[in-house]
Design an enzyme around this catalytic site. Structure first.
Site, PDB file in Angstrom:
ATOM      1  N   GLU A   1      -3.973   5.253   0.487  1.00  0.00           N
ATOM      2  CA  GLU A   1      -2.667   5.437  -0.135  1.00  0.00           C
ATOM      3  C   GLU A   1      -1.894   4.118  -0.063  1.00  0.00           C
ATOM      4  O   GLU A   1      -1.959   3.426   0.951  1.00  0.00           O
ATOM      5  CB  GLU A   1      -1.860   6.529   0.584  1.00  0.00           C
ATOM      6  CG  GLU A   1      -2.577   7.862   0.706  1.00  0.00           C
ATOM      7  CD  GLU A   1      -1.844   8.835   1.634  1.00  0.00           C
ATOM      8  OE1 GLU A   1      -0.651   8.593   1.929  1.00  0.00           O
ATOM      9  OE2 GLU A   1      -2.470   9.816   2.067  1.00  0.00           O
TER      10      GLU A   1
ATOM     11  N   LYS B   1       0.992   1.747   0.902  1.00  0.00           N
ATOM     12  CA  LYS B   1       1.994   1.843   1.970  1.00  0.00           C
ATOM     13  C   LYS B   1       3.360   1.521   1.374  1.00  0.00           C
ATOM     14  O   LYS B   1       3.666   0.369   1.052  1.00  0.00           O
ATOM     15  CB  LYS B   1       1.676   0.881   3.112  1.00  0.00           C
ATOM     16  CG  LYS B   1       2.629   1.011   4.290  1.00  0.00           C
ATOM     17  CD  LYS B   1       2.251   0.072   5.420  1.00  0.00           C
ATOM     18  CE  LYS B   1       3.220   0.225   6.587  1.00  0.00           C
ATOM     19  NZ  LYS B   1       4.599  -0.144   6.221  1.00  0.00           N
TER      20      LYS B   1
ATOM     21  N   ASP C   1       7.260   0.856   1.025  1.00  0.00           N
ATOM     22  CA  ASP C   1       8.246   0.170   1.856  1.00  0.00           C
ATOM     23  C   ASP C   1       9.614   0.788   1.583  1.00  0.00           C
ATOM     24  O   ASP C   1      10.410   0.286   0.795  1.00  0.00           O
ATOM     25  CB  ASP C   1       8.246  -1.327   1.523  1.00  0.00           C
ATOM     26  CG  ASP C   1       9.007  -2.137   2.556  1.00  0.00           C
ATOM     27  OD1 ASP C   1       9.292  -1.593   3.636  1.00  0.00           O
ATOM     28  OD2 ASP C   1       9.322  -3.303   2.286  1.00  0.00           O
TER      29      ASP C   1
ATOM     30  N   TYR D   1       3.765  12.542   1.239  1.00  0.00           N
ATOM     31  CA  TYR D   1       2.394  12.179   1.641  1.00  0.00           C
ATOM     32  C   TYR D   1       1.852  13.009   2.811  1.00  0.00           C
ATOM     33  O   TYR D   1       0.718  12.809   3.219  1.00  0.00           O
ATOM     34  CB  TYR D   1       2.283  10.697   1.982  1.00  0.00           C
ATOM     35  CG  TYR D   1       3.295  10.164   2.977  1.00  0.00           C
ATOM     36  CD1 TYR D   1       3.334  10.599   4.285  1.00  0.00           C
ATOM     37  CD2 TYR D   1       4.209   9.185   2.586  1.00  0.00           C
ATOM     38  CE1 TYR D   1       4.252  10.099   5.190  1.00  0.00           C
ATOM     39  CE2 TYR D   1       5.131   8.667   3.478  1.00  0.00           C
ATOM     40  CZ  TYR D   1       5.150   9.131   4.780  1.00  0.00           C
ATOM     41  OH  TYR D   1       6.067   8.645   5.675  1.00  0.00           O
TER      42      TYR D   1
ATOM     43  N   LYS E   1      -1.909  -4.170   6.468  1.00  0.00           N
ATOM     44  CA  LYS E   1      -0.785  -4.891   5.867  1.00  0.00           C
ATOM     45  C   LYS E   1      -1.272  -5.955   4.889  1.00  0.00           C
ATOM     46  O   LYS E   1      -2.305  -6.592   5.096  1.00  0.00           O
ATOM     47  CB  LYS E   1       0.065  -5.544   6.959  1.00  0.00           C
ATOM     48  CG  LYS E   1       0.650  -4.579   7.974  1.00  0.00           C
ATOM     49  CD  LYS E   1       1.615  -3.592   7.329  1.00  0.00           C
ATOM     50  CE  LYS E   1       2.919  -4.232   6.912  1.00  0.00           C
ATOM     51  NZ  LYS E   1       3.794  -4.605   8.017  1.00  0.00           N
TER      52      LYS E   1
ATOM     53  N   CYS F   1      30.790 -33.820  10.750  1.00  0.00           N
ATOM     54  CA  CYS F   1      30.791 -32.418  10.312  1.00  0.00           C
ATOM     55  C   CYS F   1      31.131 -32.367   8.833  1.00  0.00           C
ATOM     56  O   CYS F   1      32.141 -32.946   8.403  1.00  0.00           O
ATOM     57  CB  CYS F   1      31.810 -31.620  11.120  1.00  0.00           C
ATOM     58  SG  CYS F   1      32.046 -29.929  10.520  1.00  0.00           S
TER      59      CYS F   1
ATOM     60  N   CYS G   1      34.913 -30.477   8.581  1.00  0.00           N
ATOM     61  CA  CYS G   1      36.158 -31.049   9.099  1.00  0.00           C
ATOM     62  C   CYS G   1      36.092 -32.554   9.321  1.00  0.00           C
ATOM     63  O   CYS G   1      37.119 -33.185   9.601  1.00  0.00           O
ATOM     64  CB  CYS G   1      36.563 -30.350  10.396  1.00  0.00           C
ATOM     65  SG  CYS G   1      35.469 -30.730  11.792  1.00  0.00           S
TER      66      CYS G   1
ATOM     67  N   CYS H   1      29.281 -29.453  15.931  1.00  0.00           N
ATOM     68  CA  CYS H   1      30.624 -29.982  15.687  1.00  0.00           C
ATOM     69  C   CYS H   1      31.479 -29.572  16.878  1.00  0.00           C
ATOM     70  O   CYS H   1      31.599 -28.373  17.171  1.00  0.00           O
ATOM     71  CB  CYS H   1      31.209 -29.404  14.399  1.00  0.00           C
ATOM     72  SG  CYS H   1      32.978 -29.727  14.192  1.00  0.00           S
TER      73      CYS H   1
ATOM     74  N   CYS I   1      37.776 -26.410  13.631  1.00  0.00           N
ATOM     75  CA  CYS I   1      37.019 -26.600  12.389  1.00  0.00           C
ATOM     76  C   CYS I   1      37.078 -25.309  11.564  1.00  0.00           C
ATOM     77  O   CYS I   1      36.758 -24.229  12.077  1.00  0.00           O
ATOM     78  CB  CYS I   1      35.572 -26.943  12.719  1.00  0.00           C
ATOM     79  SG  CYS I   1      34.505 -27.073  11.260  1.00  0.00           S
TER      80      CYS I   1
END
Length: 663
Positions: free
Chosen positions: A107, A109, A111, A220, A308, A402, A405, A420, A425
């Site tokens: 079957e 799978k 999600d 299922y 998977k 940064c 600032c 920073c 900031c």
């Protein structure tokens, strides 16, 4: 009326299950309206399975009631490659004590969100989430809105009680349509179909009926109520179809291991063509008698496995590398990508983490890169395709200032993170406000990211404490902020002032003080903020679970006069919490134990696992050290697992954790 019901349900099946609609939405609405008029004129003939009864379901009030699954909803073990799958097949063959190859049912799978539907005398009585596998939440009112869930079973003599298991999913077309409508309404789009589906089921207020009606249910399993003569998984699927449930068409019988492997390869090749999210294949022993003989583990059946699919990858181009500034001042380089569809979403950003990571992978602007995304994992750059690198590219370097600032950035010796140092900031302020508003801190309803941006950019807030000085007049000038919204936010701010000491500490944003450490400090100091602020490093290090790094961070935070001024102003504005007597460590089966969680658990979320560990007296930390007693590893664990193995720290799976908890 009976004829109309049959016709509407037929069109529902054509639209939702077969993707072969015969009528327009307007024609379908006309049929439903005609039925509603007839039912209003003849209420004595109203059928409980009428399509109109989906629309009339009452939304839940307050928290969702708990539902106990009489037959536990076990999770599936995963096989990540062909070798692990073949080992599973050999193990089951041995346990079944059969010479001939076993037949399996393959079957896709799905999600989505696992649910259980209970029918009594053929009528839908309760619909619940999977929860921890033993107890879930009653979301019947929301599930009744899903048009592919039969309100009554399509059979003349249904079993007295039936338990149907399956997955609620949001098809790709519906996901795209809902996101288009959300963007047009100025709302953030959903991240992926699975989250959108699971979130729809847990709506308590402001029910999004359009999203609920876009969901599909794929059945299922039958946990209870199998009709006499049903002796295989294949017959279970046929029974579910005959009762009116949607069953994924691509299911197939696999007479031997070779056929099972071939089925998996077919599904892998077709993964992009599925109308819904599919992240692997599931194989179940077809014979129900052999399933019972092979048996179950505490958290998963021995007779079934999920194989998977590998993480989806795609190739794209790095258009720029920008730097984000987090609430602690951390500078994070982010690759701005030419948008590419991968792993169920369109990806346009990928975190590069820090300067060292950029240098290790040598990611440059205009590079062609391979990106991947699996489940909810943040998109990541796997590698650079150096053969496609244009001439003239340059190595990327972290900026010296940064980007928000302009303050000179610093990188302390031994740390990978560049920061920073400016507490004022604006980027740090925005992130701190968002941090404060979240559920784990002060839980301020209505204070979202867009509103925070407006408040800071309009100059309404320059420091954290300004948040609690806001009034209606300061809010009314903002975009999309009417009188009702402004009033609601002011009321939410007022409610948030009554908090717990641990939540207040979390809201302050002290480095290394997350929920677990905040609880430890709150218990040790009994809610006495002055005592905590005055505590020297040596005292803090005596708190169970607080090491030198955390102690240093707390002392440094309260040693800063600006931070102390903010704390005092917050108290003056009415933030309060109950005081308690300082307590010793909590007793319980995990008292004094430190655990680290990594990977995805099947039976509970990471937050639920953390709560259960702390309730048992343990504590959860984010990093593995010599002081760690156990590492709990779920699916797709990260580097913490390797660190645990290197330090020879015991590693538990979910079943092992439940055993420690005494569950």
């Amino acid at each position: 009326m009976d004829e109309l019901i049959r016709e509407i349900e037929r069109h529902n099946e054509l639209y939702y299950l077969r993707d072969e609609p015969e009528v327009s939405d307007a024609e379908w609405d006309a049929l439903l309206r005609e039925l509603q008029e007839l039912e209003a004129a003849h209420p004595e003939l109203l059928r409980p399975d009428s399509p109109t009864q989906r629309l009339g379901a009452s939304p839940p009030t307050g928290a969702f009631p708990t539902v106990e699954h009489r037959v536990p909803m076990l999770s599936l073990d995963n096989a990540m490659n062909e070798g692990e799958f073949l080992a599973f097949l050999e193990r089951v063959q041995r346990l079944a004590e059969q010479d001939a190859p076993l037949e399996y049912v393959g079957e896709p799978k799905l999600d989505g969100a696992g649910v259980e539907l209970i029918y009594r005398a053929g009528r839908l009585e309760v619909g619940s989430t999977r929860g921890d596998g033993r107890k879930g939440e009653d979301v019947t009112a929301n599930l009744r809105q899903c048009p592919t869930i039969p309100l009554t079973l399509h059979c003349d003599t249904p079993p007295q009680r039936v338990s149907v298991r399956g997955e609620v999913v949001l098809p790709h077309k519906a996901f795209e349509r809902l996101n288009r409508l959300r963007r047009e309404a100025g709302l953030d789009p959903f991240v992926n179909p699975r989250n959108a589906a699971a979130g729809a089921l847990r709506q308590l207020h402001n029910i999004d009926r359009a999203r609920l009606r876009s969901l599909e249910f794929r059945a299922y399993a039958l946990a209870e109520g199998k009709p006499q003569g049903v002796q295989s998984q294949w017959q279970v699927l046929e029974t579910l179809r005959s009762w009116g449930f949607g069953v994924t068409e691509q299911c197939a019988r696999c007479p031997d291991p070779a056929a099972a492997l071939a089925y998996h390869q077919r599904m892998l090749a077709a993964r992009e063509d599925f109308p819904i999210e599919v992240d692997g294949t599931v194989f179940k022993v077809n014979s129900l008698a052999l399933q019972e003989k092979v048996g179950n583990l505490p958290r998963s059946p021995r007779w079934a496995i999920a194989v998977k699919f590998p993480p989806q990858q795609a190739t794209t181009v790095v258009e720029a590398i920008e730097v984000n500034v987090g609430r602690t001042g951390a500078l994070t380089p982010v690759a701005k990508l030419e948008p590419v569809f991968v792993g169920g979403v369109t990806v346009s950003n990928a975190s590069l983490h820090n300067q060292d990571e950029v240098e290790r992978k040598d990611v440059r602007v205009r590079d062609t890169v391979v990106v991947q995304r699996a489940g909810d994992v943040i998109p990541q750059v796997v590698k650079v395709v150096e053969s496609k690198r244009p001439k003239g590219t340059r190595r990327w370097k972290m900026p010296a200032a940064c980007p928000v600032c302009g303050s000179e950035v610093v990188r302390l010796e031994g740390e990978a993170v560049t920061r920073c140092p400016n507490l004022d900031c604006p980027a740090q302020l925005k992130n701190n406000l968002f941090h404060i508003a979240r559920r784990g801190a002060l839980d301020i309803e209505g204070l979202g990211e867009k509103l925070i941006d407006q408040l800071v950019e309009a100059g309404r807030i320059a420091r954290i404490s300004d948040l609690f000085a806001l009034d209606r007049d300061a809010l009314l000038g903002l975009e999309r902020m009417g009188e009702k919204s402004a009033t609601n936010l002011i009321e939410a701010l007022e409610r948030s002032k009554d908090t717990r000491f641990s939540r207040f500490l979390i809201a302050l944003g002290i480095r290394h003080v997350g929920e677990g450490v905040a609880e430890l400090l709150a218990r040790h100091f009994g809610g006495d903020l002055d005592a905590l602020m005055a505590a020297p490093k040596e005292v803090l290090e005596r708190v169970e679970g607080v090491g030198p790094t955390i102690a240093e961070s707390v002392v440094s935070f309260f040693a800063d006069r600006r931070n102390r001024a903010e704390v005092e102003r917050l108290r003056q504005q009415g933030l309060r919490w109950p005081r308690s007597e300082p307590t010793a460590a909590v007793s319980g089966p995990l008292a004094g134990k430190t655990l680290v969680l990594t990977g995805t658990l099947d039976g509970m979320t990471r937050e639920e696992a953390k709560e259960r560990i702390e309730a048992a007296g343990g504590r959860v930390t984010s990093s593995v050290s010599k002081k760690t007693h156990y590492v709990v590893a779920g699916a797709e664990p990260g580097s913490k697992l390797a660190r645990a193995e290197k330090l020879e720290i015991p590693v538990l799976d979910e079943a092992g954790l439940l055993e420690l908890l005494g569950a």
